[in-house]
Write an enzyme that holds these catalytic residues in place. Structure first.
Site, short mmCIF file in Angstrom:
data_model
loop_
_atom_site.label_atom_id
_atom_site.label_comp_id
_atom_site.label_asym_id
_atom_site.label_seq_id
_atom_site.Cartn_x
_atom_site.Cartn_y
_atom_site.Cartn_z
N ARG A 224 31.87 -11.47 28.13
CA ARG A 224 32.56 -10.60 29.07
C ARG A 224 34.10 -11.19 29.69
O ARG A 224 34.92 -10.52 29.70
CB ARG A 224 32.05 -10.04 30.11
CG ARG A 224 31.13 -8.94 29.65
CD ARG A 224 29.41 -9.03 30.34
NE ARG A 224 28.76 -10.00 29.70
CZ ARG A 224 28.23 -10.10 28.44
NH1 ARG A 224 27.70 -8.95 28.06
NH2 ARG A 224 27.51 -11.18 28.04
N THR A 225 33.77 -12.30 30.08
CA THR A 225 34.93 -13.11 31.08
C THR A 225 36.08 -13.06 30.33
O THR A 225 37.32 -12.63 30.74
CB THR A 225 34.46 -14.25 31.54
OG1 THR A 225 33.29 -14.02 32.35
CG2 THR A 225 35.57 -14.77 32.71
N LYS B 248 39.89 -33.25 18.53
CA LYS B 248 40.40 -34.70 18.27
C LYS B 248 39.97 -35.50 19.48
O LYS B 248 40.34 -37.07 19.31
CB LYS B 248 41.84 -34.82 18.07
CG LYS B 248 42.17 -34.11 16.93
CD LYS B 248 43.63 -34.46 16.39
CE LYS B 248 44.17 -33.02 16.86
NZ LYS B 248 45.88 -33.25 16.51
N ARG C 215 37.20 -21.68 31.81
CA ARG C 215 35.68 -21.84 31.80
C ARG C 215 35.60 -23.20 31.14
O ARG C 215 35.72 -23.34 30.11
CB ARG C 215 34.95 -20.72 31.18
CG ARG C 215 33.29 -20.95 31.20
CD ARG C 215 32.55 -19.85 30.63
NE ARG C 215 32.66 -18.88 31.45
CZ ARG C 215 31.82 -17.68 31.42
NH1 ARG C 215 31.09 -17.50 30.18
NH2 ARG C 215 31.85 -16.72 32.30
N HIS D 72 31.32 -18.70 40.05
CA HIS D 72 32.18 -17.78 39.12
C HIS D 72 32.51 -16.82 40.04
O HIS D 72 32.35 -15.61 40.15
CB HIS D 72 31.05 -17.29 38.27
CG HIS D 72 31.54 -16.39 36.98
ND1 HIS D 72 32.72 -15.91 36.75
CD2 HIS D 72 30.86 -15.82 35.98
CE1 HIS D 72 33.05 -15.47 35.59
NE2 HIS D 72 31.69 -15.41 35.09
N1 ASP Z 1 27.83 -14.88 32.17
C1 ASP Z 1 27.23 -15.32 33.58
C2 ASP Z 1 27.89 -16.67 33.70
O1 ASP Z 1 28.71 -17.25 32.74
C3 ASP Z 1 25.93 -15.33 33.73
C4 ASP Z 1 25.04 -15.80 32.77
O2 ASP Z 1 25.63 -16.54 31.80
O3 ASP Z 1 23.66 -15.77 32.78
O4 ASP Z 1 27.71 -17.36 34.83
N1 CP Z 2 29.22 -12.26 33.07
C1 CP Z 2 29.70 -13.03 32.36
O1 CP Z 2 30.38 -14.07 32.74
O2 CP Z 2 29.50 -12.94 31.02
P1 CP Z 2 30.08 -13.74 29.91
O3 CP Z 2 29.29 -15.20 30.19
O4 CP Z 2 29.64 -13.11 28.69
O5 CP Z 2 31.75 -14.21 29.97
#
Ligand code: ASP
Ligand code: CP
Length: 357
Positions: A83-84, A113, A134, A171
């Site tokens: 999603r993010t 590398k 991330r 987050h």
């Molecule tokens: N997608 C969210 C996160 O990256 C929640 C999860 O992974 O459970 O923090």
């Molecule tokens: N909610 C969220 O961060 O989803 P992803 O880990 O899929 O990005």
């Protein structure tokens, strides 16, 4: 997943070496690292712009692509995401901007590398106007911002870092979309019992959301934290809430608070954060949302979840029943993520309110 150990200083140390600037009404060029940068007015701005952009997307407004035309976003995901990553990319493209990513995420970048985090981020900073990152290490987004600030003094592009999650830290963009969804559906954030359930220790979304509720400012709203004893909310967050006079309550018993909750925010036990498998298995099944559990909550409760979901949301058959229930709002939440990230990108990239509202 990716080692940044060639930097002699651990990422966590950068939480002391770098202080993210408060937004204080001005987003342009600022790194977005922690929700602590926001106050009520800043949140209202993001929410107003998000709602307006949602309307414009709904109306197929063709002028949207002029808002960030010519701007470039780098997507640096050292840790898994659906999603993010996708919503930031979709947001940038809907605003007319472009996206660059390292080969196949960062898997085939020079990280492969052995290049360290700082140099990987510097490379993105040389090419892009905004870098969404991330990483599995707490403090990594502070570290990225620290290096980008030093780089910006020497190059012509001035990139801003937006955290897409730093390990078990925060987050922030998730909390923005969570609170936007909550305020939108509950017509505000006052007079509510908001219950966060699951892995409150390793779950970064709940750390950011709890703090953001406090920073938004609420009247007669209570935060309830339900978790196994070993996964309770960190003391730093509890202290933050106490300092902001937010009523909060911790329990290991969901049924103590289920019936009074107006918002239930369910979370996954963060399997990948546990050092020992046995510790994960001991708590994995403590809280499982099923249609039967939801039926014991208020009729107008909203059930939120940041996703992805695993067995904490029951079986696939449970998913089908829960998903059809209008009280389950996690797909609206997921879609709102794109509108909120459009708002955030536009504001950080300096689009004027006159063009956005
Ligand atoms: N997608 C969210 C996160 O990256 C929640 C999860 O992974 O459970 O923090
Ligand atoms: N909610 C969220 O961060 O989803 P992803 O880990 O899929 O990005």
């Amino acid at each position: 997943m990716v080692d940044s150990s060639s930097d002699p200083r651990p990422s966590e140390q950068f939480r002391h070496l770098y202080t993210p600037p408060k937004i204080n009404g001005s987003f342009t060029g600022k790194h977005i690292i922690t929700v602590e940068q926001f106050d009520h007015r800043d949140l209202q701005t993001i929410f107003d712009v998000s709602a307006r952009l949602r309307d414009r997307v709904t109306a197929h407004d063709r002028d949207l692509v002029n808002l960030c035309a010519g701007k470039l976003m780098a997507s640096l995901f050292f840790e898994a995401s659906t999603r993010t990553d996708m919503s930031f990319q979709a947001a940038m493209r809907r605003l007319g901007g472009s996206v660059v990513t390292a080969s196949n995420g960062v898997q085939f970048s020079s990280v492969y590398k052995g290049e360290n985090l700082a140099d990987t981020v510097r490379a993105a900073g040389c090419y892009a106007d905004v870098i969404v990152m991330r990483h599995s290490a707490i403090g990594s987004s502070y570290q990225a911002a620290y290096y980008i600030d030093r780089l910006n003094e020497r190059i012509v592009t001035h990139g801003a870092v937006i955290s897409g999650g730093d390990g078990i830290g925060e987050h922030p963009s998730q909390a923005l979309l969570d609170l936007f969804t909550l305020v939108d559906l509950k017509k505000g954030a006052d007079n509510l019992t908001i219950t966060l359930v699951g892995d409150l220790l390793y779950g970064r979304t709940v750390h950011s959301l709890a703090k953001l509720v406090a920073l938004y400012g609420v009247t007669n709203t209570k935060l309830c934290f339900v978790s196994p004893a070993s996964l309770r909310m960190p003391d730093t967050i509890i202290d933050f809430l106490t300092k902001h006079n937010i009523t909060h309550y911790e329990t290991t018993d969901l049924y103590e608070v289920l019936g009074e909750s107006d918002v239930i925010y369910w979370t996954r036990v963060q399997e990948e954060r546990f050092a020992r498998r046995a510790d994960y298995e001991a708590v994995r099944d403590n809280f499982i949302m099923t249609p039967e559990v939801l039926n014991q909550a208020k009729r107008d409760v909203i059930l939120m979840h940041p996703l992805p979901r695993k067995n904490e949301m029951g079986t696939p058959a449970d998913h089908d029943i829960l998903d059809a229930n209008p009280r389950a709002v996690y797909f609206q939440q997921m879609e709102n993520g794109m509108f909120v990230r459009m708002a955030l990108l536009a504001k950080v990239l300096g689009v004027s309110d006159a063009d956005l509202l």
